[in-house]
Enzyme design. Structure first.
Site, mmCIF file in Angstrom:
data_model
loop_
_atom_site.group_PDB
_atom_site.id
_atom_site.type_symbol
_atom_site.label_atom_id
_atom_site.label_comp_id
_atom_site.label_asym_id
_atom_site.label_seq_id
_atom_site.Cartn_x
_atom_site.Cartn_y
_atom_site.Cartn_z
ATOM 1 N N GLY A 38 0.775 -1.249 0.000
ATOM 2 C CA GLY A 38 0.000 0.000 0.000
ATOM 3 C C GLY A 38 0.799 1.287 0.000
ATOM 4 O O GLY A 38 0.329 2.308 -0.481
ATOM 5 N N ASP A 64 0.485 3.339 4.268
ATOM 6 C CA ASP A 64 -0.577 3.957 3.481
ATOM 7 C C ASP A 64 -1.663 4.528 4.391
ATOM 8 O O ASP A 64 -2.136 5.630 4.193
ATOM 9 C CB ASP A 64 -1.177 2.946 2.482
ATOM 10 C CG ASP A 64 -1.577 1.612 3.123
ATOM 11 O OD1 ASP A 64 -1.340 1.407 4.340
ATOM 12 O OD2 ASP A 64 -2.113 0.745 2.399
ATOM 13 N N ASP A 121 -5.444 2.246 10.581
ATOM 14 C CA ASP A 121 -6.859 2.001 10.835
ATOM 15 C C ASP A 121 -6.996 1.599 12.303
ATOM 16 O O ASP A 121 -7.010 2.445 13.183
ATOM 17 C CB ASP A 121 -7.302 0.899 9.861
ATOM 18 C CG ASP A 121 -8.789 0.656 9.856
ATOM 19 O OD1 ASP A 121 -9.553 1.588 10.112
ATOM 20 O OD2 ASP A 121 -9.199 -0.490 9.580
ATOM 21 N N VAL A 130 -11.503 3.250 1.906
ATOM 22 C CA VAL A 130 -11.014 3.997 0.751
ATOM 23 C C VAL A 130 -10.035 3.151 -0.069
ATOM 24 O O VAL A 130 -9.424 2.215 0.441
ATOM 25 C CB VAL A 130 -10.325 5.306 1.192
ATOM 26 C CG1 VAL A 130 -11.325 6.271 1.795
ATOM 27 C CG2 VAL A 130 -9.179 5.046 2.172
ATOM 28 N N ASP A 150 -5.812 -0.828 -1.621
ATOM 29 C CA ASP A 150 -6.568 -1.775 -2.431
ATOM 30 C C ASP A 150 -7.865 -2.231 -1.760
ATOM 31 O O ASP A 150 -8.065 -2.066 -0.558
ATOM 32 C CB ASP A 150 -5.722 -3.030 -2.667
ATOM 33 C CG ASP A 150 -5.587 -3.877 -1.400
ATOM 34 O OD1 ASP A 150 -5.219 -3.321 -0.354
ATOM 35 O OD2 ASP A 150 -5.888 -5.081 -1.458
ATOM 36 N N ARG A 173 -5.271 -0.226 -6.650
ATOM 37 C CA ARG A 173 -4.054 0.405 -6.144
ATOM 38 C C ARG A 173 -3.523 1.468 -7.093
ATOM 39 O O ARG A 173 -2.842 2.395 -6.687
ATOM 40 C CB ARG A 173 -2.937 -0.641 -5.967
ATOM 41 C CG ARG A 173 -3.184 -1.636 -4.858
ATOM 42 C CD ARG A 173 -1.902 -2.402 -4.580
ATOM 43 N NE ARG A 173 -2.115 -3.611 -3.802
ATOM 44 C CZ ARG A 173 -2.196 -3.665 -2.482
ATOM 45 N NH1 ARG A 173 -2.111 -2.552 -1.783
ATOM 46 N NH2 ARG A 173 -2.378 -4.800 -1.860
HETATM 47 P P1 IMP Z 1 -4.632 -1.707 10.829
HETATM 48 O O1 IMP Z 1 -3.714 -2.766 11.297
HETATM 49 O O2 IMP Z 1 -6.057 -1.979 11.178
HETATM 50 O O3 IMP Z 1 -4.214 -0.299 11.264
HETATM 51 O O4 IMP Z 1 -4.653 -1.770 9.280
HETATM 52 C C1 IMP Z 1 -3.726 -1.195 8.500
HETATM 53 C C2 IMP Z 1 -3.715 -1.806 7.117
HETATM 54 O O5 IMP Z 1 -5.022 -2.179 6.681
HETATM 55 C C3 IMP Z 1 -3.227 -0.783 6.121
HETATM 56 O O6 IMP Z 1 -1.857 -0.903 5.932
HETATM 57 C C4 IMP Z 1 -4.025 -1.104 4.883
HETATM 58 O O7 IMP Z 1 -3.328 -2.016 4.089
HETATM 59 C C5 IMP Z 1 -5.282 -1.757 5.373
HETATM 60 N N1 IMP Z 1 -6.439 -0.802 5.397
HETATM 61 C C6 IMP Z 1 -6.996 -0.192 6.456
HETATM 62 N N2 IMP Z 1 -8.008 0.625 6.109
HETATM 63 C C7 IMP Z 1 -8.086 0.550 4.768
HETATM 64 C C8 IMP Z 1 -8.940 1.191 3.783
HETATM 65 O O8 IMP Z 1 -9.802 2.029 4.055
HETATM 66 N N3 IMP Z 1 -8.696 0.834 2.492
HETATM 67 C C9 IMP Z 1 -7.729 -0.055 2.115
HETATM 68 N N4 IMP Z 1 -6.925 -0.661 2.991
HETATM 69 C C10 IMP Z 1 -7.096 -0.362 4.312
HETATM 70 MG MG MG Z 2 -1.105 -2.046 4.231
#
Ligand code: IMP
Ligand code: MG
Length: 177
Positions: free
Chosen positions: A43, A98, A101, A151, A157, A163
């Site tokens: 990403g 990227d 979340d 998004v 993606d 992407r």
């Molecule tokens: P986390 O571990 O929940 O913070 O997730 C982070 C990873 O989830 C990021 O590096 C993204 O690859 C993916 N991700 C989280 N939210 C989105 C989104 O809205 N669109 C696409 N990928 C996301």
């Molecule tokens: Mg990622």
């Protein structure tokens, strides 16, 4: 591909300007420290390419690949698929993401690098969804804060697609529901 996008959230110009701004901040903080710029695959690649152009000082580039997402949901289980090539011991590391979340991916990566003796581990992220956070992860450098929406584009993606869109857009719900 464009038909699946509800609305453009952040344009290419906005991102390019932001990359320049963040690049200047990184230069102030890291010049002379020869940091490792560590992109999280896949990403971060488009944002990382923009950012790197503005970092005119000595640094090294590396990548890590981890997985935690399936479809539009974070699974919470983070698996290292490709490790960093360089030894993080006694190095300053700048993780390029990227989006943050829930924060679980970065929580895991940051811990792994600190356990292996990195001097500092900071995060730069193109996007931040603070409302979705379930860990206390914080990025030092944030491009744009966005609401809790799914998004795609500019590296991000949905099941490996979108992407290559040159902007960040909101995916139509009918695509994944
Ligand atoms: P986390 O571990 O929940 O913070 O997730 C982070 C990873 O989830 C990021 O590096 C993204 O690859 C993916 N991700 C989280 N939210 C989105 C989104 O809205 N669109 C696409 N990928 C996301
Ligand atoms: Mg990622």
């Amino acid at each position: 591909m464009e038909h699946d996008i509800e609305k453009i959230l952040i344009t290419r110009e906005q991102i390019e300007n932001k990359a320049r701004e963040l690049g200047e901040m990184l230069k102030k903080d890291y010049e002379g420290k020869n940091p490792i710029l560590l992109g999280i695959l896949k990403g971060s690649v488009m944002f990382m390419a923009d950012l790197m152009k503005h970092l005119d000082f000595s640094l090294e580039v590396d990548f890590m690949d981890v997985s935690s997402y399936y479809g539009t949901e974070s699974t919470g289980i983070v698996k290292v698929k490709k490790d960093i090539d360089q030894d993080p011991k006694d190095r300053h590391i700048i993780i390029v993401e990227d989006i943050i979340d829930t924060g679980q991916t970065l929580y895991k990566i940051q811990n792994v690098l600190k356990e292996r003796g990195a001097i500092s581990v900071e995060i730069i992220t193109l996007l931040d969804k603070p409302e979705a956070r379930i860990t206390n992860m914080k990025a030092k450098y944030v491009g744009f804060e966005i609401p809790k929406l799914f998004v795609v584009g500019y590296g991000l993606d949905y099941n490996e697609k979108y992407r290559n869109l040159p902007y960040v857009g909101i995916l139509k719900e009918c695509v994944y529901k």
